[in-house]
Motif scaffolding. Structure first.
Motif, PDB file in Angstrom:
ATOM      1  N   VAL A 154      -2.378  -5.330   8.077  1.00 24.29           N
ATOM      2  CA  VAL A 154      -3.376  -5.036   7.061  1.00 24.29           C
ATOM      3  C   VAL A 154      -2.656  -4.927   5.725  1.00 24.29           C
ATOM      4  N   TYR A 155      -3.323  -5.353   4.666  1.00 22.28           N
ATOM      5  CA  TYR A 155      -2.716  -5.414   3.349  1.00 22.28           C
ATOM      6  C   TYR A 155      -3.518  -4.580   2.356  1.00 22.28           C
ATOM      7  N   LEU A 156      -2.823  -4.167   1.289  1.00 17.73           N
ATOM      8  CA  LEU A 156      -3.498  -3.558   0.155  1.00 17.73           C
ATOM      9  C   LEU A 156      -2.905  -4.179  -1.107  1.00 17.73           C
ATOM     10  N   GLN A 157      -3.672  -5.056  -1.730  1.00 18.55           N
ATOM     11  CA  GLN A 157      -3.272  -5.649  -2.995  1.00 18.55           C
ATOM     12  C   GLN A 157      -3.702  -4.709  -4.108  1.00 18.55           C
ATOM     13  N   MET A 158      -2.743  -4.287  -4.917  1.00 23.22           N
ATOM     14  CA  MET A 158      -3.016  -3.322  -5.973  1.00 23.22           C
ATOM     15  C   MET A 158      -2.689  -3.949  -7.318  1.00 23.22           C
ATOM     16  N   ASN A 159      -3.693  -4.080  -8.153  1.00 25.72           N
ATOM     17  CA  ASN A 159      -3.536  -4.657  -9.484  1.00 25.72           C
ATOM     18  C   ASN A 159      -3.868  -3.618 -10.553  1.00 25.72           C
ATOM     19  N   SER A 160      -3.449  -3.898 -11.766  1.00 27.10           N
ATOM     20  CA  SER A 160      -3.736  -3.014 -12.906  1.00 27.10           C
ATOM     21  C   SER A 160      -3.377  -1.568 -12.592  1.00 27.10           C
ATOM     22  N   LEU A 161      -2.190  -1.380 -12.073  1.00 28.66           N
ATOM     23  CA  LEU A 161      -1.762  -0.047 -11.644  1.00 28.66           C
ATOM     24  C   LEU A 161      -1.630   0.896 -12.832  1.00 28.66           C
ATOM     25  N   THR A 162      -1.985   2.142 -12.600  1.00 31.70           N
ATOM     26  CA  THR A 162      -1.877   3.190 -13.614  1.00 31.70           C
ATOM     27  C   THR A 162      -0.972   4.307 -13.098  1.00 31.70           C
ATOM     28  N   LEU A 163      -0.596   5.207 -13.989  1.00 30.23           N
ATOM     29  CA  LEU A 163       0.261   6.323 -13.594  1.00 30.23           C
ATOM     30  C   LEU A 163      -0.388   7.150 -12.487  1.00 30.23           C
ATOM     31  N   GLU A 164      -1.729   7.214 -12.508  1.00 29.56           N
ATOM     32  CA  GLU A 164      -2.458   8.012 -11.515  1.00 29.56           C
ATOM     33  C   GLU A 164      -2.397   7.401 -10.110  1.00 29.56           C
ATOM     34  N   ASP A 165      -1.922   6.180  -9.996  1.00 31.32           N
ATOM     35  CA  ASP A 165      -1.795   5.552  -8.677  1.00 31.32           C
ATOM     36  C   ASP A 165      -0.481   5.917  -7.990  1.00 31.32           C
ATOM     37  N   THR A 166       0.389   6.603  -8.694  1.00 34.08           N
ATOM     38  CA  THR A 166       1.659   7.022  -8.105  1.00 34.08           C
ATOM     39  C   THR A 166       1.425   7.963  -6.936  1.00 34.08           C
ATOM     40  N   ALA A 167       1.937   7.602  -5.771  1.00 31.90           N
ATOM     41  CA  ALA A 167       1.717   8.388  -4.548  1.00 31.90           C
ATOM     42  C   ALA A 167       2.439   7.725  -3.388  1.00 31.90           C
ATOM     43  N   GLY A 168       2.523   8.452  -2.287  1.00 30.59           N
ATOM     44  CA  GLY A 168       2.883   7.834  -1.027  1.00 30.59           C
ATOM     45  C   GLY A 168       1.636   7.216  -0.437  1.00 30.59           C
ATOM     46  N   TYR A 169       1.749   5.980   0.053  1.00 35.21           N
ATOM     47  CA  TYR A 169       0.591   5.273   0.597  1.00 35.21           C
ATOM     48  C   TYR A 169       0.770   5.133   2.102  1.00 35.21           C
ATOM     49  N   TYR A 170      -0.298   5.450   2.831  1.00 30.32           N
ATOM     50  CA  TYR A 170      -0.271   5.478   4.278  1.00 30.32           C
ATOM     51  C   TYR A 170      -1.398   4.611   4.838  1.00 30.32           C
ATOM     52  N   CYS A 171      -1.091   3.842   5.871  1.00 32.72           N
ATOM     53  CA  CYS A 171      -2.167   3.169   6.583  1.00 32.72           C
ATOM     54  C   CYS A 171      -2.519   3.984   7.823  1.00 32.72           C
ATOM     55  N   ALA A 172      -3.762   3.852   8.238  1.00 30.28           N
ATOM     56  CA  ALA A 172      -4.254   4.631   9.362  1.00 30.28           C
ATOM     57  C   ALA A 172      -5.247   3.799  10.158  1.00 30.28           C
ATOM     58  N   ALA A 173      -5.285   4.043  11.459  1.00 29.06           N
ATOM     59  CA  ALA A 173      -6.147   3.288  12.362  1.00 29.06           C
ATOM     60  C   ALA A 173      -7.127   4.203  13.058  1.00 29.06           C
ATOM     61  N   SER A 174      -8.369   3.763  13.136  1.00 31.70           N
ATOM     62  CA  SER A 174      -9.394   4.514  13.848  1.00 31.70           C
ATOM     63  C   SER A 174     -10.229   3.551  14.673  1.00 31.70           C
ATOM     64  N   GLN A 175     -10.394   3.870  15.941  1.00 30.03           N
ATOM     65  CA  GLN A 175     -11.185   2.981  16.791  1.00 30.03           C
ATOM     66  C   GLN A 175     -12.678   3.271  16.668  1.00 30.03           C
ATOM     67  N   HIS A 176     -13.041   4.476  16.218  1.00 32.71           N
ATOM     68  CA  HIS A 176     -14.444   4.858  16.236  1.00 32.71           C
ATOM     69  C   HIS A 176     -15.037   5.180  14.873  1.00 32.71           C
ATOM     70  N   HIS A 177     -14.206   5.321  13.856  1.00 33.35           N
ATOM     71  CA  HIS A 177     -14.707   5.729  12.549  1.00 33.35           C
ATOM     72  C   HIS A 177     -14.289   4.720  11.497  1.00 33.35           C
ATOM     73  N   TYR A 178     -15.274   4.204  10.767  1.00 31.02           N
ATOM     74  CA  TYR A 178     -15.008   3.255   9.688  1.00 31.02           C
ATOM     75  C   TYR A 178     -15.152   3.961   8.348  1.00 31.02           C
ATOM     76  N   ALA A 179     -14.123   3.820   7.503  1.00 29.12           N
ATOM     77  CA  ALA A 179     -14.151   4.336   6.131  1.00 29.12           C
ATOM     78  C   ALA A 179     -14.341   5.856   6.074  1.00 29.12           C
ATOM     79  N   SER A 180     -13.831   6.541   7.064  1.00 29.25           N
ATOM     80  CA  SER A 180     -13.912   7.998   7.014  1.00 29.25           C
ATOM     81  C   SER A 180     -12.912   8.554   6.011  1.00 29.25           C
ATOM     82  N   ARG A 181     -13.351   9.545   5.239  1.00 27.30           N
ATOM     83  CA  ARG A 181     -12.451  10.199   4.282  1.00 27.30           C
ATOM     84  C   ARG A 181     -11.677  11.335   4.938  1.00 27.30           C
TER      85      ARG A 181
END
Length: 124
Positions: A79-106
């Motif tokens: 899975v990919y995440l293309q990030m454009n027009s990055l700002t200072l507020e985008d600074t963070a550790g980025y993690y991917c996660a998998a769920s078999q039963h929940h889509y787009a859960s926060r």
């Protein structure tokens, strides 16, 4: 069992772009909805984007809409995440996660597997 390994993070100037990758092990990757989260120092882990197991549907948090694109290649278990027009507020550790039963859960609790994360630092 699914193991996730992120890559592609780094240091980029504001306005620049990065593409993150999340490579998954296991033959069941294509049955999982996938999401990207991020976490800045002293902040809670924040949902960024999600994609269904088939790749047909995607969902983004408001702050990245129009700038970030999530995609997946089930043949490559990635899975990919293309990030454009990055700002200072985008600074963070980025993690991917998998769920078999929940889509787009926060809620991080609703994900079955997590990667170790990749750091994205945006400089001015």
């Amino acid at each position: 069992q699914v193991q996730l390994v992120e890559s592609g993070g780094g240091l980029v100037q504001a306005g620049g772009s990065l593409r993150l990758s999340c490579a998954a092990s296991g033959r069941t990757f294509s049955t999982y909805h996938m999401s990207w989260f991020r976490q800045a120092p002293a902040k809670e882990r924040e949902f960024v984007a999600a994609i269904t197991w088939s790749g047909v549907s995607t969902f983004y948090t408001d702050s990245v809409k129009g700038r970030f694109t999530i995609s997946r290649d089930n043949a490559k278990n990635t899975v990919y995440l293309q990030m454009n027009s990055l700002t200072l507020e985008d600074t963070a550790g980025y993690y991917c996660a998998a769920s078999q039963h929940h889509y787009a859960s926060r809620s991080p609790d609703e994900y079955d597997y997590w990667g170790q994360g990749t750091q994205v630092t945006v400089s001015s």
